[in-house]
Design a protein around this motif. Structure first.
Motif, PDB file in Angstrom:
ATOM      1  N   LEU A  60     -22.241  76.310   9.497  1.00  0.00           N
ATOM      2  CA  LEU A  60     -20.786  77.008   9.524  1.00  0.00           C
ATOM      3  C   LEU A  60     -21.239  78.568   8.980  1.00  0.00           C
ATOM      4  O   LEU A  60     -20.552  79.327   9.442  1.00  0.00           O
ATOM      5  CB  LEU A  60     -19.769  76.357   9.190  1.00  0.00           C
ATOM      6  CG  LEU A  60     -19.375  74.984  10.034  1.00  0.00           C
ATOM      7  CD1 LEU A  60     -18.030  74.481   9.300  1.00  0.00           C
ATOM      8  CD2 LEU A  60     -18.834  75.197  11.387  1.00  0.00           C
ATOM      9  N   SER A  61     -22.149  78.471   8.158  1.00  0.00           N
ATOM     10  CA  SER A  61     -22.256  79.682   7.377  1.00  0.00           C
ATOM     11  C   SER A  61     -23.434  80.515   8.131  1.00  0.00           C
ATOM     12  O   SER A  61     -23.872  81.476   7.801  1.00  0.00           O
ATOM     13  CB  SER A  61     -22.911  79.505   6.004  1.00  0.00           C
ATOM     14  OG  SER A  61     -21.830  79.080   5.332  1.00  0.00           O
ATOM     15  N   LEU A  62     -24.035  79.863   9.438  1.00  0.00           N
ATOM     16  CA  LEU A  62     -25.047  80.618  10.217  1.00  0.00           C
ATOM     17  C   LEU A  62     -24.588  80.137  11.769  1.00  0.00           C
ATOM     18  O   LEU A  62     -25.121  79.408  12.142  1.00  0.00           O
ATOM     19  CB  LEU A  62     -26.355  80.103  10.267  1.00  0.00           C
ATOM     20  CG  LEU A  62     -27.085  80.163   8.799  1.00  0.00           C
ATOM     21  CD1 LEU A  62     -26.887  79.582   7.608  1.00  0.00           C
ATOM     22  CD2 LEU A  62     -28.672  80.182   9.087  1.00  0.00           C
ATOM     23  N   PRO A  63     -23.379  80.553  11.943  1.00  0.00           N
ATOM     24  CA  PRO A  63     -22.660  80.123  13.262  1.00  0.00           C
ATOM     25  C   PRO A  63     -23.494  80.713  14.570  1.00  0.00           C
ATOM     26  O   PRO A  63     -24.121  81.716  14.661  1.00  0.00           O
ATOM     27  CB  PRO A  63     -21.380  80.886  13.336  1.00  0.00           C
ATOM     28  CG  PRO A  63     -21.323  82.042  12.467  1.00  0.00           C
ATOM     29  CD  PRO A  63     -22.380  81.565  11.183  1.00  0.00           C
ATOM     30  N   GLY A  64     -23.820  79.504  15.483  1.00  0.00           N
ATOM     31  CA  GLY A  64     -24.561  79.889  16.755  1.00  0.00           C
ATOM     32  C   GLY A  64     -25.956  79.766  16.626  1.00  0.00           C
ATOM     33  O   GLY A  64     -26.660  79.952  17.454  1.00  0.00           O
ATOM     34  N   ILE A  65     -26.611  79.519  15.422  1.00  0.00           N
ATOM     35  CA  ILE A  65     -27.932  79.230  15.320  1.00  0.00           C
ATOM     36  C   ILE A  65     -28.247  77.902  14.976  1.00  0.00           C
ATOM     37  O   ILE A  65     -27.735  77.463  14.014  1.00  0.00           O
ATOM     38  CB  ILE A  65     -28.358  80.263  14.258  1.00  0.00           C
ATOM     39  CG1 ILE A  65     -28.049  81.767  14.448  1.00  0.00           C
ATOM     40  CG2 ILE A  65     -29.954  80.136  13.783  1.00  0.00           C
ATOM     41  CD1 ILE A  65     -28.301  82.672  13.405  1.00  0.00           C
ATOM     42  N   GLU A  66     -29.295  77.367  15.622  1.00  0.00           N
ATOM     43  CA  GLU A  66     -29.772  76.040  15.469  1.00  0.00           C
ATOM     44  C   GLU A  66     -31.327  76.058  15.117  1.00  0.00           C
ATOM     45  O   GLU A  66     -31.806  76.969  16.029  1.00  0.00           O
ATOM     46  CB  GLU A  66     -29.325  74.980  16.295  1.00  0.00           C
ATOM     47  CG  GLU A  66     -27.869  74.483  16.410  1.00  0.00           C
ATOM     48  CD  GLU A  66     -27.807  73.174  17.308  1.00  0.00           C
ATOM     49  OE1 GLU A  66     -28.840  73.000  18.314  1.00  0.00           O
ATOM     50  OE2 GLU A  66     -26.467  72.823  17.395  1.00  0.00           O
ATOM     51  N   ALA A  67     -31.691  75.173  14.496  1.00  0.00           N
ATOM     52  CA  ALA A  67     -33.216  74.824  14.283  1.00  0.00           C
ATOM     53  C   ALA A  67     -33.552  73.612  14.097  1.00  0.00           C
ATOM     54  O   ALA A  67     -32.696  72.718  13.276  1.00  0.00           O
ATOM     55  CB  ALA A  67     -33.867  75.874  13.297  1.00  0.00           C
ATOM     56  N   GLY A  68     -34.750  73.041  14.756  1.00  0.00           N
ATOM     57  CA  GLY A  68     -35.358  71.830  14.439  1.00  0.00           C
ATOM     58  C   GLY A  68     -35.591  71.591  12.842  1.00  0.00           C
ATOM     59  O   GLY A  68     -36.457  72.251  12.238  1.00  0.00           O
ATOM     60  N   THR A  69     -34.845  70.622  12.261  1.00  0.00           N
ATOM     61  CA  THR A  69     -34.947  70.474  10.584  1.00  0.00           C
ATOM     62  C   THR A  69     -35.184  69.045  10.251  1.00  0.00           C
ATOM     63  O   THR A  69     -34.765  68.410  10.931  1.00  0.00           O
ATOM     64  CB  THR A  69     -33.672  71.079   9.974  1.00  0.00           C
ATOM     65  OG1 THR A  69     -33.425  72.314  10.327  1.00  0.00           O
ATOM     66  CG2 THR A  69     -33.705  71.118   8.445  1.00  0.00           C
ATOM     67  N   GLU A  70     -36.209  68.959   9.458  1.00  0.00           N
ATOM     68  CA  GLU A  70     -36.804  67.560   8.931  1.00  0.00           C
ATOM     69  C   GLU A  70     -35.769  67.030   8.070  1.00  0.00           C
ATOM     70  O   GLU A  70     -35.380  67.716   7.141  1.00  0.00           O
ATOM     71  CB  GLU A  70     -38.182  67.614   8.440  1.00  0.00           C
ATOM     72  CG  GLU A  70     -39.182  67.945   9.628  1.00  0.00           C
ATOM     73  CD  GLU A  70     -40.859  67.741   9.190  1.00  0.00           C
ATOM     74  OE1 GLU A  70     -40.677  67.342   7.972  1.00  0.00           O
ATOM     75  OE2 GLU A  70     -41.351  67.499  10.075  1.00  0.00           O
ATOM     76  N   ARG A  71     -35.070  65.794   8.285  1.00  0.00           N
ATOM     77  CA  ARG A  71     -34.434  65.117   7.303  1.00  0.00           C
ATOM     78  C   ARG A  71     -34.788  63.491   7.429  1.00  0.00           C
ATOM     79  O   ARG A  71     -35.043  63.183   8.371  1.00  0.00           O
ATOM     80  CB  ARG A  71     -32.871  65.067   7.710  1.00  0.00           C
ATOM     81  CG  ARG A  71     -32.378  66.654   7.522  1.00  0.00           C
ATOM     82  CD  ARG A  71     -32.125  67.082   6.240  1.00  0.00           C
ATOM     83  NE  ARG A  71     -31.423  68.401   6.253  1.00  0.00           N
ATOM     84  CZ  ARG A  71     -31.211  69.290   5.262  1.00  0.00           C
ATOM     85  NH1 ARG A  71     -31.199  68.720   4.163  1.00  0.00           N
ATOM     86  NH2 ARG A  71     -30.628  70.271   5.378  1.00  0.00           N
TER      87      ARG A  71
END
Length: 182
Positions: free
Chosen positions: A105-116
């Motif tokens: 929510l602090s980077l609205p509209g941006i997604e990235a493949g993140t390892e978890r």
């Protein structure tokens, strides 16, 4: 059974802090006062999370540098997990590592493949000061790890490398909400 209000129904929606705001990049402080102000903060976090259509929200995302977050998040079996944690600490993160789309929510509209990791456990307290442990798997484990990162002063692009990190930060710099994006 008591009738309990819907989380956030008595809270107020607060302004979100965006990537680049110093409060997002500093570790949050432990909560020491478990009074009505903390209960109001939890309500405001729920109200703000729901207003922004999120599944989790940490207090520093609304400018309050305390170790508190809320969540209303499904796991991979579509089981709903609803709650809050005060003075939360990630105590376990294990299982297989998955790269999946992650947003904030602090980077609205941006997604990235993140390892978890696909399993996580968080220990903390309720707003009443009672000890609690929350275990999650799949998407809910991702949410728990993401919110604990916020409490440590991290945002998900901090976990990215190479072109994924460059692309996410470039998109953030170009976003209409951009402030002082690194």
């Amino acid at each position: 059974m008591r009738n309990r209000p819907i989380p956030g129904s008595t809270g107020r929606v607060r302004a979100m802090r965006m990537l680049g705001d110093p409060v997002l990049h500093a570790p949050a402080e432990p909560v020491t006062d478990f009074g009505p102000e903390l209960a109001a903060l939890v309500e405001d976090l729920f109200a703000t999370m729901y207003a922004n259509r999120g599944v989790g929200l940490a207090a520093n995302q609304i400018g309050v540098p305390l170790r508190v977050f809320v969540y209303d998040c499904p796991d991979d079996e579509d089981v709903r997990h609803l709650g809050h944690l005060v003075n939360a600490r990630l105590t376990e993160a294990d299982g297989i590592t998955l790269r999946g789309p992650e947003g904030c929510l602090s980077l609205p509209g941006i997604e990235a493949g993140t390892e978890r990791f696909d399993r996580a456990a968080v220990e903390g307290l309720t707003a009443d000061g009672e000890p609690v442990r929350v275990d999650g798997s799949g998407f809910f484990a991702r949410c728990l790890q993401h919110e604990c990162d916020h409490l440590e002063g991290l945002v998900y692009p901090d976990r990215l490398t190479g072109w994924r990190r460059s692309r996410a930060l470039r998109a953030a710099r170009r976003a209409p909400w951009s402030a002082a994006v690194p």
